[in-house]
Motif scaffolding. Structure first.
Motif, PDB file in Angstrom:
ATOM      1  N   LEU A 104       0.886  -1.169   0.000  1.00  0.00           N
ATOM      2  CA  LEU A 104       0.000   0.000   0.000  1.00  0.00           C
ATOM      3  C   LEU A 104       0.916   1.208   0.000  1.00  0.00           C
ATOM      4  O   LEU A 104       1.677   1.413   0.949  1.00  0.00           O
ATOM      5  N   THR A 105       0.845   1.977  -1.051  1.00  0.00           N
ATOM      6  CA  THR A 105       1.751   3.117  -1.181  1.00  0.00           C
ATOM      7  C   THR A 105       0.964   4.367  -1.547  1.00  0.00           C
ATOM      8  O   THR A 105       0.267   4.388  -2.569  1.00  0.00           O
ATOM      9  N   VAL A 106       1.012   5.352  -0.665  1.00  0.00           N
ATOM     10  CA  VAL A 106       0.382   6.643  -0.956  1.00  0.00           C
ATOM     11  C   VAL A 106       1.311   7.733  -0.459  1.00  0.00           C
ATOM     12  O   VAL A 106       1.685   7.742   0.718  1.00  0.00           O
ATOM     13  N   ASP A 107       1.666   8.624  -1.347  1.00  0.00           N
ATOM     14  CA  ASP A 107       2.547   9.728  -0.984  1.00  0.00           C
ATOM     15  C   ASP A 107       3.807   9.170  -0.315  1.00  0.00           C
ATOM     16  O   ASP A 107       4.448   8.292  -0.868  1.00  0.00           O
ATOM     17  N   ASP A 108       4.134   9.625   0.888  1.00  0.00           N
ATOM     18  CA  ASP A 108       5.336   9.152   1.559  1.00  0.00           C
ATOM     19  C   ASP A 108       5.107   7.871   2.346  1.00  0.00           C
ATOM     20  O   ASP A 108       6.038   7.331   2.933  1.00  0.00           O
TER      21      ASP A 108
END
Lengths: 490, 279
Positions: free
Chosen positions: A208-212
């Motif tokens: 799960l990758t969002v922004d930083d």
């Protein structure tokens, strides 16, 4: 004889008729005194004769706002009711009303109607004491059970009081439309979640990758509605594993509790489109687009690591830092594989079969049938190039043969344990077969680099070099020095 | 002879004149009641108009026994008490079920006290009364100064007492249900203080609680306060314990039902109101 027959026929008809007669319940007469009855008749006349009907502004005890009702009284004890109350915001015709009371006229709205509904659900009333104010020609009503003495106006319908009712009905219709839209969106979210959890991919990572924020998804439990994640608050933090609950809303997934990292709180994940990044099957979803706090990210299978793997004893040292450290080089570090399937991903194993065939057929004095391994050297002489050596047996299976290919290794800054590998010069043994060697090595060392991921086999540390272009290509290397195998990265 | 005629005629004329002289008329002054000039008195006035009952909050020592003490209600609590307790928890539960029920049965006077009525000497020393009913005309309400809508136990106590005292009123109007007094005949406390009996003992003898063992009237009234403060399922479970209890339950329940009041419905309604009351 005919005469008897007639009598029998008559008796039979009577019996049938009596048998068919329905029994009816006779309710006791309503209690209403003659005086009140007289007043009630006058009130009925007034109520029925208002051409536009009447508007009642009434607030039940346990309801937040005043509800407007348009009442059109008819002869025969019937009234049509339109209410600014959901479920009754369309015209209810022929509701029964009557009067009762021994002292004061009480108007009763009988049966299933908006007033009985309000009585049940909001401590309202369906019986009202009713008082006529002759001068303005309006009525006042107050609930008849003495619960309180609040009076509500029943006035002839006109443009302005009907506008209040219509505004309420408009609000109800808008609310219904909104809820339908929300339901549609919620169904959409549910469908997306269903599609997401059904994704199957052999990509190496599940993130799960969002922004930083970037985490490894350990599990996504749609029954318990829980997501288990492992993430690092900063690149040099220890990994933290957490399980958060989630609920589905029309907007997306709401995490409970919210995930906090740094100054950012991750609470709502809006779901976007499914992503199709499988190079072999463009119809096969691999991840889903997510948006949180306005930032676009992804959730699902990926080719790159969610966070850098660092040394547990020194979080500032990543796997890549450790590999490229001159100290390791001085100490004679090298990495190697064995001729065993478990050292290679399925995709690499498929390549190995082909490459073995090629070597056996095309390369002079080389036999790869029982040996085709990778060895990566970090020469102690730092002026020498680092290199990978493909090793086979000699053609007569008498000893090992090495095919040296120099390469440059560089850390990819700001990427998680990412190493850039550039093949440079090949040994003369490779040159005649350069295309075949490149075809074999390029998927393992693509221009996008590799992730150096730690794995523990038994109690020993190994490194997997995973293609950042297509993580289905990876090779698992053994560290040559036993002492290094005790290191731990996560 | 002629002279007599003149005299007779003159006297007759004189008498006629005297008899016709008018007295000064008594001037008519229509009776006017001063209308209330504050919300509290207005609420009391409205109740009187609607239910023919007088709510009395001004302190009068004569309303309590000489051996007892009680303080007057705080004036600022009288109005909220009327609006939230008397109307919502006492009048409405009955009138909701039966139109004009309270108009026809409300006690003529309801007298408010701030505390309970505490007896310190005499035959009822150390006894504290939370309510009193005098015949069918007067009910005394106590504990008004503890008014707190956020205190469920106070609220339950208040409406339990009101319905208990009101049961005495109905008892006086209609008499207790036929056969009620015979169910526990010989099982009342008699000369023994009712407090000497445990709840279990009282129940085994057919009483809702031991205070009912005092006499038949309290027996009847304690059944009412018991049913209106206890969910139906629990009541049915309690009365299934023995025949005394089940008989009295049937008699009491039917007594009210015949008058248009379902006590279980009343309890459910009270509980709902209790759950939703706001200060």
């Amino acid at each position: 004889m005919m005469r008897h027959l007639s009598w029998i026929l008559f008796a039979a008809v009577m019996l049938v008729w009596m048998a068919c007669e329905k029994t009816t319940t006779h309710l006791p007469p309503r209690e209403i005194s003659p005086e009140v009855d007289e007043i009630a008749k006058k009130y009925t006349d007034v109520l029925v004769q208002s051409p536009q009907g009447w508007v009642l502004a009434y607030k039940p005890d346990q309801y937040e706002e005043t509800i407007y009702f348009h009442l059109i009284f008819k002869n025969g004890g019937k009234v049509d009711v339109l209410a600014g109350y959901r479920g009754y915001h369309t015209l209810q015709t022929d509701i029964t009303y009557y009067f009762e009371g021994n002292y004061t006229p009480i108007i009763v709205f009988s049966g299933e109607n908006v007033f009985s509904e309000l009585a049940d659900s909001h401590n309202g009333a369906y019986k009202f004491k009713i008082y006529y104010k002759e001068s303005p020609g309006t009525f006042e009503v107050v609930r008849s059970d003495g619960f309180d003495d609040k009076r509500f106006e029943l006035t002839p319908a006109n443009e302005s009081n009907l506008a209040l009712l219509n505004a309420q009905i408009d609000d109800i219709l808008a609310q219904i439309a909104y809820e339908e839209e929300q339901e549609r969106l919620a169904a959409e979210v549910r469908a997306k979640i269903k599609a997401f959890v059904e994704i199957e991919s052999d990509f190496y990572f599940y993130n799960l990758t969002v922004d930083d924020f970037s985490a490894a998804i350990n599990s996504f439990d749609t029954v318990a509605r829980e997501i288990s994640l492992t993430y690092k608050e900063t690149p040099t933090s220890a990994p933290a594993t957490t399980t958060v609950g989630y609920t589905l809303t029309p907007e997306g997934i709401v995490l409970d509790p919210a995930l906090a990292y740094g100054t950012v709180s991750l609470e709502l994940l809006e779901l976007g489109e499914l992503l199709y990044e499988d190079p072999d099957d463009p119809n096969k979803a691999t991840a889903i687009e997510v948006v949180s706090n306005g930032n676009v990210g992804t959730m699902g299978y990926a080719h790159v690591a969610p966070y850098p793997y660092t040394l547990t004893s020194d979080r500032s040292v990543s796997t890549v830092d450790w590999l490229l450290d001159p100290n390791q080089q001085n100490a004679g570090l090298f990495l190697y594989t064995a001729d065993a399937d478990q050292h290679y991903s399925a995709f690499v194993n498929a390549d190995r079969i082909e490459f073995k065939d090629y070597i056996n057929a095309e390369v002079n004095d080389a036999l790869a049938t029982n040996r085709l391994v990778n060895q990566i050297y970090f020469p102690a002489n730092q002026a020498s190039s680092r290199n990978i050596q493909i090793s086979t047996r000699n053609g007569n299976d008498s000893g090992n043969k090495f095919f040296l290919y120099n390469f440059d290794l560089n850390k990819i800054i700001n990427e998680a344990s990412a190493l850039n590998v550039t093949l440079t010069t090949a040994a003369s043994t490779i040159t005649p077969h350069i295309d075949a060697f490149n075809a074999y090595l390029d998927p393992q060392f693509p221009a996008e680099g590799v992730t150096v991921a730690p794995v523990i086999v038994g109690t020993t540390l190994r490194f997997r070099l995973i293609s950042r272009k297509d993580s289905r290509y990876w090779v698992e290397y053994i560290l040559n020095r036993a002492a290094d195998r005790s290191n731990r990265f996560d | 002879m002629k002279m007599y005629k003149v005299i007779f005629f003159s006297v007759s004329l004189f008498l006629l004149a005297v008899s016709c002289s008018k007295e000064e008329p008594i001037s008519y002054e229509p009776y006017e009641t001063d209308l209330p000039d504050n919300p509290t008195d207005q609420a009391i006035y409205d109740l009187r108009q609607e239910y023919q009952t007088k709510i009395i909050y001004r302190y009068d020592r004569r309303y309590v026994s000489t051996s007892a003490f009680a303080v007057p209600p705080r004036y600022d609590l009288v109005l909220p008490y009327i609006e939230n307790v008397l109307r919502k928890l006492f009048i409405a539960p009955y009138d909701r079920q039966k139109t004009d029920f309270m108009r026809e049965h409300m006690p003529i006077e309801m007298i408010m006290f701030g505390t309970s009525i505490n007896y310190v000497e005499g035959g009822e020393s150390n006894f504290s009364a939370s309510g009193l009913a005098y015949g069918l005309s007067r009910v005394i309400i106590t504990g008004v100064n503890a008014y707190d809508l956020n205190n469920p136990s106070w609220l339950r106590g208040q409406y339990a007492t009101l319905h208990h005292e009101f049961a005495h009123v109905l008892d006086k109007i209609y008499g207790r249900p036929t056969g009620f007094d015979n169910v526990s005949k010989g099982l009342y406390a008699g000369g023994t203080a009712y407090g000497a009996f445990s709840q279990a003992e009282a129940r085994s003898r057919g009483f809702w609680r031991n205070y009912g063992m005092l006499n038949e009237s309290e027996d009847f009234a304690t059944w009412i306060d018991g049913i209106v403060t206890t969910p139906k399922e629990e009541v049915l479970q309690i009365v299934s314990a023995n025949n005394y209890l089940s008989q009295k339950y049937q008699l009491v329940y039917n007594f009210y039902l015949e008058k248009g009041i379902d006590l279980h419905e009343l309890q459910a309604y009270l509980q709902n109101i209790l759950d939703n009351l706001e200060d």
